[in-house]
Design a protein around this motif. Sequence first.
Motif, PDB file in Angstrom:
ATOM      1  N   MET A   1      32.269  74.793 -15.548  1.00  0.00           N
ATOM      2  CA  MET A   1      31.386  75.821 -15.025  1.00  0.00           C
ATOM      3  C   MET A   1      32.021  76.597 -13.882  1.00  0.00           C
ATOM      4  N   LEU A   2      32.950  75.950 -13.179  1.00  0.00           N
ATOM      5  CA  LEU A   2      33.617  76.584 -12.048  1.00  0.00           C
ATOM      6  C   LEU A   2      35.089  76.205 -12.086  1.00  0.00           C
ATOM      7  N   PRO A   3      35.958  76.980 -11.463  1.00  0.00           N
ATOM      8  CA  PRO A   3      37.363  76.593 -11.396  1.00  0.00           C
ATOM      9  C   PRO A   3      37.520  75.238 -10.718  1.00  0.00           C
TER      10      PRO A   3
ATOM     11  N   GLY B   1      36.323  61.427 -10.668  1.00  0.00           N
ATOM     12  CA  GLY B   1      35.088  61.578 -11.422  1.00  0.00           C
ATOM     13  C   GLY B   1      34.029  62.370 -10.699  1.00  0.00           C
ATOM     14  N   VAL B   2      34.122  62.465  -9.369  1.00  0.00           N
ATOM     15  CA  VAL B   2      33.102  63.197  -8.615  1.00  0.00           C
ATOM     16  C   VAL B   2      33.158  64.695  -8.935  1.00  0.00           C
ATOM     17  N   ILE B   3      34.354  65.204  -9.175  1.00  0.00           N
ATOM     18  CA  ILE B   3      34.479  66.622  -9.546  1.00  0.00           C
ATOM     19  C   ILE B   3      33.700  66.893 -10.833  1.00  0.00           C
ATOM     20  N   GLN B   4      33.891  66.032 -11.851  1.00  0.00           N
ATOM     21  CA  GLN B   4      33.154  66.211 -13.101  1.00  0.00           C
ATOM     22  C   GLN B   4      31.655  66.029 -12.902  1.00  0.00           C
ATOM     23  N   LEU B   5      31.274  65.083 -12.033  1.00  0.00           N
ATOM     24  CA  LEU B   5      29.856  64.879 -11.736  1.00  0.00           C
ATOM     25  C   LEU B   5      29.247  66.143 -11.131  1.00  0.00           C
ATOM     26  N   LYS B   6      29.952  66.731 -10.170  1.00  0.00           N
ATOM     27  CA  LYS B   6      29.442  67.947  -9.536  1.00  0.00           C
ATOM     28  C   LYS B   6      29.321  69.081 -10.555  1.00  0.00           C
ATOM     29  N   ARG B   7      30.324  69.227 -11.389  1.00  0.00           N
ATOM     30  CA  ARG B   7      30.270  70.304 -12.377  1.00  0.00           C
ATOM     31  C   ARG B   7      29.134  70.072 -13.370  1.00  0.00           C
ATOM     32  N   ARG B   8      28.861  68.815 -13.682  1.00  0.00           N
ATOM     33  CA  ARG B   8      27.729  68.505 -14.567  1.00  0.00           C
ATOM     34  C   ARG B   8      26.411  68.878 -13.901  1.00  0.00           C
ATOM     35  N   LEU B   9      26.279  68.582 -12.625  1.00  0.00           N
ATOM     36  CA  LEU B   9      25.055  68.911 -11.900  1.00  0.00           C
ATOM     37  C   LEU B   9      24.905  70.413 -11.690  1.00  0.00           C
ATOM     38  N   LEU B  10      26.025  71.099 -11.538  1.00  0.00           N
ATOM     39  CA  LEU B  10      25.984  72.565 -11.481  1.00  0.00           C
ATOM     40  C   LEU B  10      25.541  73.144 -12.824  1.00  0.00           C
ATOM     41  N   ALA B  11      26.030  72.560 -13.912  1.00  0.00           N
ATOM     42  CA  ALA B  11      25.732  73.087 -15.243  1.00  0.00           C
ATOM     43  C   ALA B  11      24.250  73.028 -15.562  1.00  0.00           C
ATOM     44  N   SER B  12      23.552  72.006 -15.069  1.00  0.00           N
ATOM     45  CA  SER B  12      22.129  71.868 -15.346  1.00  0.00           C
ATOM     46  C   SER B  12      21.261  72.389 -14.208  1.00  0.00           C
ATOM     47  N   ALA B  13      21.871  73.149 -13.281  1.00  0.00           N
ATOM     48  CA  ALA B  13      21.146  73.806 -12.175  1.00  0.00           C
ATOM     49  C   ALA B  13      20.489  72.815 -11.227  1.00  0.00           C
ATOM     50  N   ASP B  14      20.985  71.586 -11.201  1.00  0.00           N
ATOM     51  CA  ASP B  14      20.497  70.634 -10.205  1.00  0.00           C
ATOM     52  C   ASP B  14      21.153  70.872  -8.856  1.00  0.00           C
TER      53      ASP B  14
ATOM     54  N   PRO C   1      23.086  73.835  -6.344  1.00  0.00           N
ATOM     55  CA  PRO C   1      23.345  75.272  -6.168  1.00  0.00           C
ATOM     56  C   PRO C   1      24.825  75.592  -6.345  1.00  0.00           C
ATOM     57  N   MET C   2      25.114  76.815  -6.740  1.00  0.00           N
ATOM     58  CA  MET C   2      26.495  77.244  -6.937  1.00  0.00           C
ATOM     59  C   MET C   2      27.274  77.155  -5.624  1.00  0.00           C
TER      60      MET C   2
ATOM     61  N   PHE D   1      31.739  63.093  -2.449  1.00  0.00           N
ATOM     62  CA  PHE D   1      30.317  62.906  -2.716  1.00  0.00           C
ATOM     63  C   PHE D   1      29.578  63.192  -1.407  1.00  0.00           C
ATOM     64  N   ASP D   2      29.056  64.408  -1.300  1.00  0.00           N
ATOM     65  CA  ASP D   2      28.503  64.882  -0.034  1.00  0.00           C
ATOM     66  C   ASP D   2      26.984  65.017  -0.112  1.00  0.00           C
ATOM     67  N   GLY D   3      26.397  65.583   0.952  1.00  0.00           N
ATOM     68  CA  GLY D   3      24.948  65.741   1.031  1.00  0.00           C
ATOM     69  C   GLY D   3      24.361  66.543  -0.112  1.00  0.00           C
ATOM     70  N   PRO D   4      24.903  67.719  -0.443  1.00  0.00           N
ATOM     71  CA  PRO D   4      24.382  68.476  -1.583  1.00  0.00           C
ATOM     72  C   PRO D   4      24.486  67.719  -2.910  1.00  0.00           C
ATOM     73  N   THR D   5      25.528  66.899  -3.063  1.00  0.00           N
ATOM     74  CA  THR D   5      25.650  66.105  -4.286  1.00  0.00           C
ATOM     75  C   THR D   5      24.552  65.055  -4.351  1.00  0.00           C
ATOM     76  N   ASP D   6      24.274  64.433  -3.223  1.00  0.00           N
ATOM     77  CA  ASP D   6      23.188  63.450  -3.160  1.00  0.00           C
ATOM     78  C   ASP D   6      21.860  64.097  -3.547  1.00  0.00           C
ATOM     79  N   ALA D   7      21.570  65.261  -2.978  1.00  0.00           N
ATOM     80  CA  ALA D   7      20.314  65.954  -3.288  1.00  0.00           C
ATOM     81  C   ALA D   7      20.242  66.332  -4.757  1.00  0.00           C
ATOM     82  N   ALA D   8      21.363  66.807  -5.311  1.00  0.00           N
ATOM     83  CA  ALA D   8      21.391  67.233  -6.714  1.00  0.00           C
ATOM     84  C   ALA D   8      21.210  66.045  -7.656  1.00  0.00           C
ATOM     85  N   LEU D   9      21.854  64.924  -7.341  1.00  0.00           N
ATOM     86  CA  LEU D   9      21.745  63.757  -8.207  1.00  0.00           C
ATOM     87  C   LEU D   9      20.315  63.207  -8.192  1.00  0.00           C
ATOM     88  N   ARG D  10      19.678  63.209  -7.035  1.00  0.00           N
ATOM     89  CA  ARG D  10      18.292  62.747  -6.952  1.00  0.00           C
ATOM     90  C   ARG D  10      17.369  63.659  -7.770  1.00  0.00           C
TER      91      ARG D  10
END
Length: 414
Positions: A17-19, A103-116, A118-119, A127-136
């Motif tokens: 979804m992103l470079p 694997g965190v890069i792929q996790l983030k891109r997966r969460l971006l792909a499903s709009a969980d 933000p871009m 694995f940062d704060g926005p990733t925690d919020a998106a995964l929840r």
Amino acid sequence: MKRRNFLKLMPLAPAAMLPLTGAAHASLWNMMNKTRELTDAEREANSAAAIASIDTVEPILSYDTANNLHMAIAQYEPFVARGGWEQVPQDTYGVTMGVARNGVIQLKRRLLASADMPMVDRVDDAFDGPTDAALRRFQARHGLKVTGHVDDATWYALNVPAEARLRQLRVNLMRVQAMAPTLANRYVVVNIPAAFIEVVEGGMVQRRHTAVVGRIDRPTPILKSRIHQINFNPYWNVPVSIIRRDLIKYMNENPNYLTEQKIRIFDSSGQELQPYQINWQTQEAVNYRFRQDPGPQNSMGYVKINFHNPHAVYLHDTPTRNLFGENARFHSSGCVRVDQVQDFVSWVLRDNGDWGPAAVGNAFATGERKDVDVREPVELHTTYISAWANRNGVVSFRDDVYEFDMAGKVTFET
């Protein structure tokens, strides 16, 4: 799609979804800021935001949900045509705040792909704060425990292909469209794949209850009926199917089982028998009636909620309330266990006079056997909706536990 089958799938071609920009390109200050530990209050705020995103008032069976599903399908179709989302590797298992891991890069891109999530300008492996919020948020949408870390159930849900999710959206749209015009003003919906109950009045959800529904080999039937009676502190008459499948086995494993569970045996004339009078090495037990006394150990808990149906199923309380906290709540033999049942019964008995939650709780506490006919029987639907969307644009999915999605089943005999 089943978890056991999913593990056999070949990985999909990645749809980035992103470079891909690694952590090495981030400044030292940025990395230090992103990998700091969240406070308990921040974690709780992320969980609250995730739950709020799915907690809207429109019923799952409604024209609103149908319109929302139309919009979700329109968003998924071009995305699926471009290849969908990529796989999330097992390296993400147990990942938590404050670390960088493969694997965190792929996790983030997966969460971006499903709009969980933000871009962002760049995707790194922290694995940062926005990733925690998106995964929840992702976990809330999929009916999982909102923990902020990737466990087995979360990893499985992350890796269901986008194409499979699009198929779910399409078949569930047809189910919602078929049922939405048939509903009363006041009704109850048991959604089996989600294992939850909606209490609806005037086109709005008044409350939701976590439920436990039928296991795969003993499914909760799909039906339409009306709740007509409440039994306080009920006896439980053990169905013949459970005597045959379970009770005989339990007695062979533990000869004191019936005594410990306060289950008594009666013959056809009403004469009580003792467990030692039955040959548990045979099927003899199916010729007798087994009845569990009221009390805290009773399999129906403090209350049984009756509705007419040919399957001998009902809603009820339970002494095993810990099951309400599980991800996959498919444990019953077809009946439906209701969390916060005191409030549910009070709502059902609204037109019967003084049956507020306190009065219902008092009826539980007395231990007195009491049957109350519902003055205005409440319409009940048990149904099968494994994908839906709400007014916030949030799309929810559940496992196709009975494989009705896989079969393309839209309507059900009741």
